[in-house]
Enzyme design. Structure first.
Site, PDB file in Angstrom:
ATOM      1  N   HIS A  80      32.246  40.035  35.805  1.00 36.25           N
ATOM      2  CA  HIS A  80      32.850  38.454  35.889  1.00 36.25           C
ATOM      3  C   HIS A  80      31.937  37.446  35.913  1.00 36.25           C
ATOM      4  CE1 HIS A  80      36.246  36.020  37.165  1.00 36.25           C
ATOM      5  NE2 HIS A  80      35.305  35.547  38.137  1.00 36.25           N
ATOM      6  N   ASP A 159      47.532  36.800  45.825  1.00 36.51           N
ATOM      7  CA  ASP A 159      46.369  35.897  45.336  1.00 36.51           C
ATOM      8  C   ASP A 159      46.942  34.663  44.375  1.00 36.51           C
ATOM      9  OD1 ASP A 159      43.709  34.641  44.613  1.00 36.51           O
ATOM     10  OD2 ASP A 159      44.174  35.389  42.694  1.00 36.51           O
ATOM     11  N   ARG A 166      46.913  26.726  47.619  1.00 35.92           N
ATOM     12  CA  ARG A 166      45.296  26.018  47.921  1.00 35.92           C
ATOM     13  C   ARG A 166      45.085  24.859  46.850  1.00 35.92           C
ATOM     14  NH1 ARG A 166      41.787  30.705  46.490  1.00 35.92           N
ATOM     15  NH2 ARG A 166      39.973  29.187  46.828  1.00 35.92           N
ATOM     16  N   SER A 181      39.307  35.947  46.551  1.00 42.92           N
ATOM     17  CA  SER A 181      40.240  35.747  45.409  1.00 42.92           C
ATOM     18  C   SER A 181      39.819  36.219  44.188  1.00 42.92           C
ATOM     19  CB  SER A 181      40.312  34.167  44.963  1.00 42.92           C
ATOM     20  OG  SER A 181      41.189  33.948  43.744  1.00 42.92           O
ATOM     21  N   LYS A 185      41.001  40.432  42.363  1.00 48.72           N
ATOM     22  CA  LYS A 185      41.200  40.695  40.945  1.00 48.72           C
ATOM     23  C   LYS A 185      40.545  41.727  40.423  1.00 48.72           C
ATOM     24  CE  LYS A 185      41.858  36.071  40.641  1.00 48.72           C
ATOM     25  NZ  LYS A 185      42.111  34.675  40.701  1.00 48.72           N
TER      26      LYS A 185
END
Ligand code: URA
Ligand code: CA
Length: 432
Positions: A80, A159, A166, A181, A185
């Site tokens: 990621h 999320d 947020r 968060s 995922k």
């Protein structure tokens, strides 16, 4: 919920059961937005412990579907990146590590930004699609070591809802909320191990090295605490990565890099991240061995071959790999010439990204259409010498009106009369 908000407001620590109660209630609507916003603000100010962060992450994972990759042989390693401008790494890394035997079961999205997401970029290849079902996905990863599937509709709904809240309550910039968060995922998507590329610099979410390190540490702790081997590399995003910013242009850049050409910074970062992935997947006993394997498959053509097989298996026209001129091409190209002689001392990544987005390379809103052909190719990076009249950037556009784009490119470049050193590409690694 009022008691729990009060507890967090006063610096207390929430238990696993309390966090599970909050996330369940927020997801099913029994806890309203206004209470959740108050809690998010309390977390913003007081932070969360390592345990609380891991509990929150897992509660969000359990709020929706979890992808079962157990039908795929081997250790599934996901990567990621926290995002940046012209970040072509996934397009290169996926076939690169698959070519040395790492199973890459990639779930990817479209998303907003300067360019499209990985799926948008891949759709620049005629015929390529990600509408495959789970059995087919598993079968393709087992036979080819690589497949890409679109995001499941019901992954981490908690999320999704919390991130939206947020965004409008000034609570995005909380280290622990960002870390949980992102990690929720990745974990829901089924990876056994995770390599994080945390970007730092003007074009990144985390502007300073210190903030990037803190975010990376929080994510690495969550991953390892919940049983997924996780490590992070902190890399530079003070200027765009590679030369190309745009969808088809980045596919071309990925093909070049897999062929052993392509920009040096992109190649190096892919080798660094790829080595970590190969090592975590137990396909090498050291990082050095992993790197040698990756260099070998670039050299002997196996990385490129893996990319072709992957494209063809998902309906894509793999001949674009040998004939990249078959990719979508913009009607016009324009050269942006340097007005001064000297050395490039700065390229503001965000502004270059915005220039690409104005051309149509990215989405400003969920509804925007992407133009796969357009974008920018940089000819000069930080540290490079430049003569007045030399090309800084080539604009690939489907419109002749490029005034705004040109202005942004000039604004983003700074040319100094003194020699400038290129910034480091990789700052450090964060391990458990
Ligand atoms: N990206 C995410 O997915 N979540 C955050 O909270 C911030 C950035
Ligand atoms: Ca790039």
């Amino acid at each position: 919920m009022v008691d729990l908000i009060e507890k967090k407001r006063d610096g207390g620590q929430l238990t696993k059961e309390e966090i599970a109660f909050i996330i369940k209630g927020y997801t099913d609507g029994s806890i309203p937005d206004y209470q959740m916003s108050a809690l998010a603000m309390a977390i913003y100010f007081n932070g969360m412990s390592t345990d609380e962060t891991a509990y929150l992450t897992m509660a969000m994972v359990e709020s929706g579907d979890q992808i079962d990759l157990s039908g795929i042989e081997g250790i599934k390693v996901d990567k990621h990146s926290t995002g940046g401008v012209g970040d072509t790494t996934t397009l290169v890394l996926a076939p690169l590590v698959a070519a040395v035997g790492v199973p890459v079961a990639k779930m990817s999205g479209r998303g907003l930004g300067h360019t499209g997401g990985t799926i948008d970029k891949l759709e620049a290849i005629p015929g390529f699609h990600v509408e495959i079902d789970n059995p087919e996905f598993n079968r393709l990863v087992n036979t080819n070591k690589l497949a890409v599937i679109g995001q499941s509709g019901n992954l981490t709904p908690a999320d999704k809802k919390l991130y939206g809240l947020r965004d409008v309550t000034a609570t995005v910039d909380s280290l622990h909320l960002i870390a949980s968060s992102i990690m929720s995922k990745k974990i829901a998507a089924g990876a056994d191990a995770i390599v994080l590329d945390v970007k730092t610099g003007a074009g990144a979410f985390m502007k300073t090295l210190e903030d990037a390190k803190a975010l990376a540490s929080a994510m690495v702790q969550i991953g390892n605490q919940v049983g997924r081997k996780t490590m992070a590399v902190i890399s530079d995003m003070s200027q765009p990565l590679g030369f190309a910013i745009g969808n088809a242009l980045e596919v071309k850049e990925a093909i070049d890099t897999l062929s052993g050409e392509g920009p040096e910074d992109l190649r190096e970062l892919c080798l660094v991240l790829g080595s970590q992935m190969v090592f975590l997947a137990d396909q090498a006993s050291s990082l050095e061995e992993a790197r040698t394997k990756l260099e070998e498959v670039i050299q002997n053509g196996k990385a490129l071959e893996t990319f072709k097989i992957f494209l063809a298996a998902q309906g894509g026209d793999a001949s674009v790999v040998d004939e990249p001129e078959r990719l979508p091409t913009a009607r016009y190209t324009f050269e942006v010439l340097s007005k001064e002689s000297g050395y490039v001392s700065e390229i503001i990544a965000d502004d270059i990204g915005t220039a690409a987005m104005i051309l149509g390379a990215g989405r400003a809103t969920k509804e925007s259409e992407i133009d796969l052909a357009v974008g920018l190719v940089l000819h000069k990076k930080v540290g490079n010498p430049v003569q007045a009249g030399e090309t800084l950037v080539t604009i690939h556009s489907n419109s002749e009106n490029i005034e705004e784009v040109t202005k942004r490119i000039y604004d983003s470049y700074t040319i100094s009369t003194q020699p400038v050193e290129a910034p480091p590409l990789v700052y450090c690694e964060i391990k458990a």
